[in-house]
Structure formats: C-alpha cells, structure tokens
Design an enzyme around this catalytic site. Structure first.
Site, PDB file in Angstrom:
ATOM      1  N   ASP A 144      41.181  37.239  42.245  1.00  0.00           N
ATOM      2  CA  ASP A 144      39.749  37.932  42.739  1.00  0.00           C
ATOM      3  C   ASP A 144      40.461  39.373  42.996  1.00  0.00           C
ATOM      4  O   ASP A 144      41.399  39.824  43.702  1.00  0.00           O
ATOM      5  CB  ASP A 144      39.595  37.572  44.165  1.00  0.00           C
TER       6      ASP A 144
ATOM      7  N   LYS B 152      31.292  45.719  46.337  1.00  0.00           N
ATOM      8  CA  LYS B 152      32.337  46.520  46.840  1.00  0.00           C
ATOM      9  C   LYS B 152      32.424  47.806  46.191  1.00  0.00           C
ATOM     10  O   LYS B 152      31.670  48.686  45.894  1.00  0.00           O
ATOM     11  CB  LYS B 152      33.564  45.629  47.285  1.00  0.00           C
TER      12      LYS B 152
ATOM     13  N   ARG C 217      19.220  35.909  31.033  1.00  0.00           N
ATOM     14  CA  ARG C 217      20.006  34.976  31.572  1.00  0.00           C
ATOM     15  C   ARG C 217      21.065  34.402  30.487  1.00  0.00           C
ATOM     16  O   ARG C 217      22.033  33.647  30.791  1.00  0.00           O
ATOM     17  CB  ARG C 217      19.182  33.762  31.869  1.00  0.00           C
TER      18      ARG C 217
ATOM     19  N   TYR D  64      38.949  35.295  50.453  1.00  0.00           N
ATOM     20  CA  TYR D  64      37.586  35.602  50.968  1.00  0.00           C
ATOM     21  C   TYR D  64      37.065  34.332  51.813  1.00  0.00           C
ATOM     22  O   TYR D  64      36.822  33.398  50.921  1.00  0.00           O
ATOM     23  CB  TYR D  64      36.854  36.332  49.884  1.00  0.00           C
TER      24      TYR D  64
HETATM   25  C1  LIG Z   1      32.755  40.139  49.338  1.00  0.00           C
HETATM   26  C2  LIG Z   1      33.689  39.875  48.691  1.00  0.00           C
HETATM   27  C3  LIG Z   1      33.329  38.525  47.825  1.00  0.00           C
HETATM   28  C4  LIG Z   1      32.028  37.914  47.557  1.00  0.00           C
HETATM   29  O1  LIG Z   1      31.307  38.663  47.053  1.00  0.00           O
HETATM   30  P1  LIG Z   1      29.556  38.741  47.182  1.00  0.00           P
HETATM   31  O2  LIG Z   1      29.239  40.063  46.354  1.00  0.00           O
HETATM   32  O3  LIG Z   1      29.258  39.143  48.617  1.00  0.00           O
HETATM   33  O4  LIG Z   1      29.073  37.541  46.682  1.00  0.00           O
HETATM   34  C5  LIG Z   1      34.532  37.934  46.944  1.00  0.00           C
HETATM   35  N1  LIG Z   1      35.662  38.292  47.250  1.00  0.00           N
HETATM   36  C6  LIG Z   1      36.020  39.467  48.021  1.00  0.00           C
HETATM   37  C7  LIG Z   1      37.414  39.675  48.029  1.00  0.00           C
HETATM   38  C8  LIG Z   1      35.037  39.908  48.743  1.00  0.00           C
HETATM   39  O5  LIG Z   1      35.687  41.105  49.316  1.00  0.00           O
END
Ligand SMILES: *Cc1c(COP(=O)(O)O)cnc(C)c1O
Length: 385
Positions: free
Chosen positions: A177, A202, A51, A105
């Site tokens: 992001d 992703k 952690r 998101y």
């Molecule tokens: C899926 C996604 C998230 C969230 O991610 P998780 O791994 O599901 O917590 C945040 N930002 C974008 C652009 C996403 O596509």
C-alpha cells in the site's frame, strides 16, 4: 481526440501535468474532457463500457498514475478499499496463506479479520519491524505478503528491496500500500514489488473531495486482476476520474510542500516540552531513518506525536488549533489531526494498542500545504494551556 504522449525521460512534474490526458479536438481545450457516456457505438468490434476500465476519463487518470509509479498497467477504482479488496480477491484462493503487517490501514485489517476465515484463506499478522519476522511467518502455502511503508500511524519503515528479494526467491507475491509515500517519495515497483495499491482519496487527489483508489502493476499481473475488478464493479465515475486527473497535475508540487512542512513541524515538536515523542521517518531519531533515506526521496506529510499530558488536556489542545482540523483521513491540502486510539485503531484492545505505541494521547497530524510558520505558531499557542 489525441492522447498526450510524454517521454520517459521527462521530469516528474512534466509527467504530472502532461501524461495520460487527452487533448480536446473539438475546442482545443487543454484539459481532458469529461466523457460521461455509458453506451458507446461499437466500433471495429470493440466494446467500451465504464466498468470495463476502457473509457478515456478513467484511462487518463490511470495512465498518469501508471507512469508516475513506473508500472506496466494501472486502473482507477472507486475507493482505496476497492483497490485493496480487488487485488486480494484476485490473488488469494481457499487454502492459501498470507502474511501481513499488523499496523496496516484499519479498513484493510477489518476486511481480513472479518472475511478471510469464511473464505478459507489463512493469514498471519506480524509486527513487521524486520524482514525476518515476515520470513518466519511463511508457510508452504503462503502466496502473498502485504505491507505498508511508511505505516499508519507510527510511520514504521519496511525495507522494500529486502522484502522483494525475500519473497521473489520463494515465488511469493508482494503487495504494498503506497498511499502514505506516493510516487513522489517512493516508487516500490522499482525495488521489485509486484503490486502497488493506493487510496487515491489521500495525496493522489489531494483535495479531500474524491474517494478513489488505484492498482499499479505489470501488464502480466493486471491480466489476472482486471477480470476481478470488472466482476466486483468498484469503478470510479467519470467526474471522480476527472477530478483525480486534475488533482494529479499538482502532485509533485504538493508533495514537495507536504515533505518540507512535515519535516519543519517534526523538528518543532521534537523540541517541545508538551511533546513526549515524535514519529517521523525524516528524523534521525526514527528507528527506520536509515532505510527510509535509502528508499525515499522525501518523508511524506504525516507526523505522529504523543502529547505529555492527560487525554482531557490533549482534547482541549486539539480544540484550540485554528488551522488544524480534527478529522479523519489525510493527504489533503489542509492540515488535519486525529487520535488514532479513537479512530483507525479504536477496535484494537487498549493493552495491545499501547504495547505497539498507540497511546490515548498519540496524535496523527496530516500536515497540509499551508505556511509552516502559521501551523507552528498555531500549535505553539494551543500548547500554552
Ligand atoms: C485511507 C486509506 C485506505 C483506504 O482508502 P479509502 O479510499 O478510504 O477506501 C487504505 N490504505 C491507507 C494507507 C489509507 O490511508
């Protein structure tokens, strides 16, 4: 155990394969071993604990992402949301204000609207089609600007450099992001962003089998963020870290194919009579094309399009796809499709949704790495309804 050292002047794919990982001295194995220990003998006073983000399997994945994103420091977490909430909790205090793009998101949007008021953090959502819109929403207590480019699901493009310039002048922190573009297509820290967050679930992992996230920033800002990451405890376990590092080895190859396939499919959809409108930043007709071209090396694997039919027919068409699975999420090797009106934007009122362009028959397609011809043939026959 030796950390692999990769020179800064090597190409992207060499970094994907070799950076971050550890050579296994015991067997000579070429893959980083999976270090599962939670307890470690205290050596020279140093305490290792998963952690604390200081065990080798996590370090291997984080170091690869740091190098690919041109950052000073990186950590890997248990989800994209863990990365996003850690950064926002670390950077915003009671009485602070933040400006955010409104088509971020859905999970991030929900986090803000359900938790910020109780924490005494003020926020303003803007459509975010120009830097001026963000600028106009600034207040004397604005601490942070948050956005995505390309955004979800309409692939809106924000000028990253202009955003950084606007915010830096005023001492406002910028958080982006970078999930959709990945460092293959775009390296936001090079344009002056302060912090990049990822849903590694992703493209970074890329195989739809690990939930994970990452934060990449400067050494200095990471010193502020790390205590929050440790306190909140959103770590990724050793197996997940190992799978992520393995997935990252093919990031360059996969993205190249995602980019190529998505462009071919966007071109195919653009000319199809069943399709009313296509959203893809690699098409000249996309309003963000010029900026996208100036800041992206490829346009990514997500294509959104509006079918020219009623919802019932649209559902039938989706059910007829053979190689495109109706499912949420994106960025895996397999093609997926969803209706944003029913998934990511289900909580947005219909009227507001339609105003921004998210109609009931809008589809978001995450184009996989299959052969583009097969995907096009599949869609072509599904459209003949
Ligand atoms: C899926 C996604 C998230 C969230 O991610 P998780 O791994 O599901 O917590 C945040 N930002 C974008 C652009 C996403 O596509």
């Amino acid at each position: 155990m030796n950390e692999r050292i990769v020179m800064d002047n090597t190409g992207f794919d060499t970094k994907c394969v070799h950076s971050g990982g550890y050579a296994d001295d015991v067997t000579g194995g070429v893959a980083t071993p999976i270090f599962r220990s939670t307890s470690h003998r205290i050596m020279g006073g140093a305490v290792r604990y998963p952690r604390y983000f200081n065990v080798p399997t996590e370090r291997a994945a984080a170091e690869k992402i740091r190098l690919l994103e041109h950052g000073g420091a990186a950590v890997v977490l248990g989800s994209g949301m863990a990365a996003i909430t850690t950064v926002l909790f670390a950077m915003l205090r009671r009485g602070d204000h933040t400006v955010m793009q409104n088509d971020i998101y859905g999970g991030t949007f929900n986090f803000v609207i359900s938790e910020f008021a109780g924490l005494g953090i003020e926020y303003t959502f803007v459509r975010g089609e120009s830097i001026g819109e963000f600028e106009a929403a600034l207040r004397p207590n604005t601490k942070l600007v948050y956005f995505e480019t390309p955004s979800n699901p309409l692939l809106n493009i924000v000028d990253i450099r202009a955003m950084a310039d606007m915010a830096k002048k005023r001492g406002i922190l910028t958080v982006m992001d970078g999930t959709f573009a990945t460092p293959v297509n775009q390296t936001p820290l090079d344009y002056g962003m302060d912090i990049v967050v990822h849903s590694g679930t992703k493209y970074l992992n890329g195989h739809s089998d690990v939930l994970c996230g990452a934060i990449v920033t400067s050494d200095e800002l990471m010193k502020k963020i790390l205590p929050y990451a440790i306190n909140h405890g959103g770590v990724l376990d050793a197996m997940g870290c190992w799978l992520l590092e393995r997935g990252l080895k093919t990031l360059g190859l996969r993205m190249k194919r995602h980019n190529e396939n998505a462009l071919k499919i966007a071109e195919f959809l653009k000319d199809h009579k069943m399709v009313k409108r296509v959203y893809y930043p690699g098409l000249k007709s996309h309003p963000g094309y010029k900026i996208a071209k100036s800041q992206m090396r490829g346009f990514g694997g997500v294509v959104s399009f509006e079918l020219d039919c009623d919802l019932k027919t649209a559902r039938k068409i989706v059910d007829r796809f053979k190689y495109v699975t109706p499912a949420v999420s994106l960025g895996g090797v397999e093609s997926l499709v969803c209706f944003p009106a029913e998934t990511s934007h289900a909580k947005m009122p219909k009227q507001e949704r339609e105003k921004v362009g998210i109609s009931d028959t809008l589809l978001r397609l995450s184009v996989g790495i299959e052969d583009a011809e097969d995907l096009i043939n599949d869609m072509e026959s599904a459209f003949k309804i």
